[in-house]
Design a protein around this motif. Structure first.
Motif, PDB file in Angstrom:
ATOM      1  N   ARG A 225       0.845  -1.214   0.000  1.00 38.36           N
ATOM      2  CA  ARG A 225       0.000   0.000   0.000  1.00 38.36           C
ATOM      3  C   ARG A 225       0.872   1.253   0.000  1.00 38.36           C
ATOM      4  N   VAL A 226       1.904   1.256   0.818  1.00 42.62           N
ATOM      5  CA  VAL A 226       2.815   2.402   0.855  1.00 42.62           C
ATOM      6  C   VAL A 226       3.511   2.565  -0.493  1.00 42.62           C
ATOM      7  N   GLU A 227       3.960   1.461  -1.074  1.00 43.79           N
ATOM      8  CA  GLU A 227       4.612   1.512  -2.396  1.00 43.79           C
ATOM      9  C   GLU A 227       3.709   2.178  -3.427  1.00 43.79           C
ATOM     10  N   HIS A 228       2.406   1.906  -3.364  1.00 40.26           N
ATOM     11  CA  HIS A 228       1.460   2.444  -4.336  1.00 40.26           C
ATOM     12  C   HIS A 228       0.884   3.795  -3.918  1.00 40.26           C
ATOM     13  N   HIS A 229       1.411   4.363  -2.828  1.00 39.49           N
ATOM     14  CA  HIS A 229       1.029   5.711  -2.388  1.00 39.49           C
ATOM     15  C   HIS A 229      -0.455   5.818  -2.046  1.00 39.49           C
ATOM     16  N   ARG A 230      -1.027   4.768  -1.505  1.00 38.96           N
ATOM     17  CA  ARG A 230      -2.465   4.738  -1.234  1.00 38.96           C
ATOM     18  C   ARG A 230      -2.729   5.136   0.211  1.00 38.96           C
ATOM     19  N   PRO A 231      -3.452   6.238   0.431  1.00 36.05           N
ATOM     20  CA  PRO A 231      -3.725   6.669   1.807  1.00 36.05           C
ATOM     21  C   PRO A 231      -4.712   5.751   2.497  1.00 36.05           C
TER      22      PRO A 231
ATOM     23  N   ALA B 119      14.597  10.923   1.521  1.00 34.89           N
ATOM     24  CA  ALA B 119      14.436  11.629   0.256  1.00 34.89           C
ATOM     25  C   ALA B 119      12.978  11.515  -0.165  1.00 34.89           C
ATOM     26  N   GLN B 120      12.377  12.632  -0.559  1.00 23.08           N
ATOM     27  CA  GLN B 120      10.952  12.637  -0.872  1.00 23.08           C
ATOM     28  C   GLN B 120      10.678  12.380  -2.347  1.00 23.08           C
ATOM     29  N   GLU B 121       9.558  11.742  -2.606  1.00 32.28           N
ATOM     30  CA  GLU B 121       9.042  11.519  -3.941  1.00 32.28           C
ATOM     31  C   GLU B 121       7.640  12.111  -3.976  1.00 32.28           C
ATOM     32  N   VAL B 122       7.328  12.896  -4.997  1.00 27.09           N
ATOM     33  CA  VAL B 122       6.059  13.601  -5.032  1.00 27.09           C
ATOM     34  C   VAL B 122       4.895  12.640  -5.218  1.00 27.09           C
ATOM     35  N   VAL B 123       3.885  12.771  -4.374  1.00 21.95           N
ATOM     36  CA  VAL B 123       2.613  12.081  -4.548  1.00 21.95           C
ATOM     37  C   VAL B 123       1.539  13.108  -4.928  1.00 21.95           C
ATOM     38  N   VAL B 124       1.414  14.149  -4.128  1.00 16.16           N
ATOM     39  CA  VAL B 124       0.500  15.259  -4.388  1.00 16.16           C
ATOM     40  C   VAL B 124       1.327  16.469  -4.790  1.00 16.16           C
ATOM     41  N   GLU B 125       1.033  17.026  -5.938  1.00 17.91           N
ATOM     42  CA  GLU B 125       1.789  18.179  -6.427  1.00 17.91           C
ATOM     43  C   GLU B 125       1.627  19.373  -5.481  1.00 17.91           C
ATOM     44  N   PRO B 126       2.689  20.139  -5.249  1.00 14.49           N
ATOM     45  CA  PRO B 126       2.584  21.316  -4.363  1.00 14.49           C
ATOM     46  C   PRO B 126       1.765  22.435  -4.985  1.00 14.49           C
TER      47      PRO B 126
ATOM     48  N   GLY C 200      -7.549  27.656  -4.521  1.00 13.57           N
ATOM     49  CA  GLY C 200      -6.350  27.589  -3.697  1.00 13.57           C
ATOM     50  C   GLY C 200      -5.640  26.262  -3.774  1.00 13.57           C
ATOM     51  N   LYS C 201      -4.837  26.011  -2.761  1.00 18.22           N
ATOM     52  CA  LYS C 201      -4.070  24.771  -2.640  1.00 18.22           C
ATOM     53  C   LYS C 201      -4.256  24.239  -1.221  1.00 18.22           C
ATOM     54  N   PRO C 202      -4.145  22.936  -1.034  1.00 18.47           N
ATOM     55  CA  PRO C 202      -4.248  22.404   0.322  1.00 18.47           C
ATOM     56  C   PRO C 202      -3.033  22.801   1.146  1.00 18.47           C
ATOM     57  N   PRO C 203      -3.172  22.901   2.459  1.00 16.64           N
ATOM     58  CA  PRO C 203      -2.042  23.333   3.292  1.00 16.64           C
ATOM     59  C   PRO C 203      -0.931  22.294   3.402  1.00 16.64           C
ATOM     60  N   ARG C 204      -1.265  21.029   3.168  1.00 11.67           N
ATOM     61  CA  ARG C 204      -0.277  19.951   3.279  1.00 11.67           C
ATOM     62  C   ARG C 204      -0.358  19.054   2.054  1.00 11.67           C
ATOM     63  N   ARG C 205       0.640  18.207   1.877  1.00 16.01           N
ATOM     64  CA  ARG C 205       0.617  17.276   0.751  1.00 16.01           C
ATOM     65  C   ARG C 205       1.248  15.952   1.178  1.00 16.01           C
ATOM     66  N   LEU C 206       0.735  14.874   0.620  1.00 15.09           N
ATOM     67  CA  LEU C 206       1.267  13.544   0.879  1.00 15.09           C
ATOM     68  C   LEU C 206       2.541  13.339   0.072  1.00 15.09           C
TER      69      LEU C 206
END
Length: 321
Positions: A191-197, A314-321, A239-245
């Motif tokens: 689930r984490v590999e597939h970025h599924r919340p 190191a971060q990998e983008v899931v939700v665009e900023p 707008g944009k959300p205050p946080r991102r996954l």
């Protein structure tokens, strides 16, 4: 509700919200590889199961859920959220309609609150809501599995595999026919590999759908009114959300994984720097090594080196900023 499959050889019980099923059966990476190869199954019998029957079931749910379900074809899987009036996520439902009944599985222990809300919204609609957790268990067959399922059971098929709504008294016979069993830790790593919340893991009391990438998969932007829609529309249009996954690749030399809730900082600011987010789920993956999902502030630079506690990340983008 304790699963009878905890009696299988090597079973180690899961803890916390996942108590009642196995965390693993003695070999975490073997179990992950089996699932990735499309073999075996995962015991998800601790999850809540809720059904909605009646002539108005789809049109009624359409008014309450973030997903477009008024014309949901029989057998087509979808997922949906229930939001608060302020747009914060309260429930996540994984749905399928069999032509007469909507079947949903939900996070362990959340079914009572979900049913209470649904019952309060019935009014004059021809619907009946039932808690089926006591007699129906969910088991998961991974993507690529060619295992046959018993006749007459409801199956929710997605790109990630099949969720089978199995009579609880058939769990042991199912396990004997469809092994090897894989535990929750293997399932969570994929689930984490597939970025599924996951509700209660990637969410807190103020999470909105945009932060987790649930727009589209669980939130339909062109449907009618539902509770919390104003927040969804405002963020989408203005707008944009205050946080991102984000997905984190963690330093593999560390012995311990950063626990959920571990604060994240920008590495260049040192261990005493300001907190810019927190770990939501961490896992050891059979190919990627130690990984995690995390929520960070939207404006954290994409190339920033991070620290999850004391662990380099190191971060990998899931939700665009």
């Amino acid at each position: 509700m304790k699963s009878p499959l905890l009696s299988l050889p090597g079973a180690v019980p899961a803890e916390g919200v996942d108590e009642g099923v196995a965390a693993h059966y003695g070999d975490l990476f073997r179990e992950q590889r089996a699932l990735a190869d499309g073999t075996g199954f995962v015991d998800l019998s601790h999850r809540g199961v809720v059904t909605v029957t009646g002539a108005d079931r789809l049109s009624w749910l359409h008014l309450l859920l973030t997903q477009h379900v008024s014309e949901l074809p029989p057998g087509e899987a979808t997922e949906a959220l229930i939001l608060s009036a302020n747009g914060h996520i309260e429930h996540a439902l994984y749905l399928v309609d069999d032509g007469t009944t909507v079947w949903a599985h939900v996070e362990p222990g959340t079914q009572d609150a979900l049913i209470a809300y649904l019952e309060s919204m019935k009014f004059f609609y021809r619907v009946e809501v039932a808690d089926r957790t006591g007699d129906i268990a969910v088991v998961h067959l991974p993507a690529g599995s060619i295992a046959a399922v018993p006749d007459g059971v409801v199956v929710r098929e997605t790109a990630y595999g099949r969720d089978v709504f199995l009579p609880r008294d058939e769990l042991e016979s199912f396990a004997a026919a469809h092994g090897p069993a894989a535990g929750l830790l293997a399932h969570e790593a994929l689930r984490v590999e597939h970025h599924r919340p996951r509700l209660g893991f990637e969410t807190d009391h103020r999470t909105i759908p945009h932060e987790l990438g649930w727009i589209g998969s669980a939130v339909h932007l062109q449907k009618g009114c539902y509770r919390g829609q104003e927040t969804v529309a405002r963020v989408q249009n203005l707008g944009k959300p205050p946080r991102r996954l984000v997905f984190l690749h963690l330093d593999g030399s560390e012995v311990h994984l950063p626990a959920p809730g571990t604060e994240i900082r920008v590495a260049d600011e040192g261990p005493e720097g300001r907190s810019i987010g927190f770990v939501t789920t961490s896992a050891r993956h059979h190919e990627l090594g130690p990984v995690a999902l995390a929520l960070v502030k939207r404006n954290v630079p994409l190339d920033a080196r991070l620290l999850a506690g004391e662990t380099a990340a190191a971060q990998e983008v899931v939700v665009e900023p």
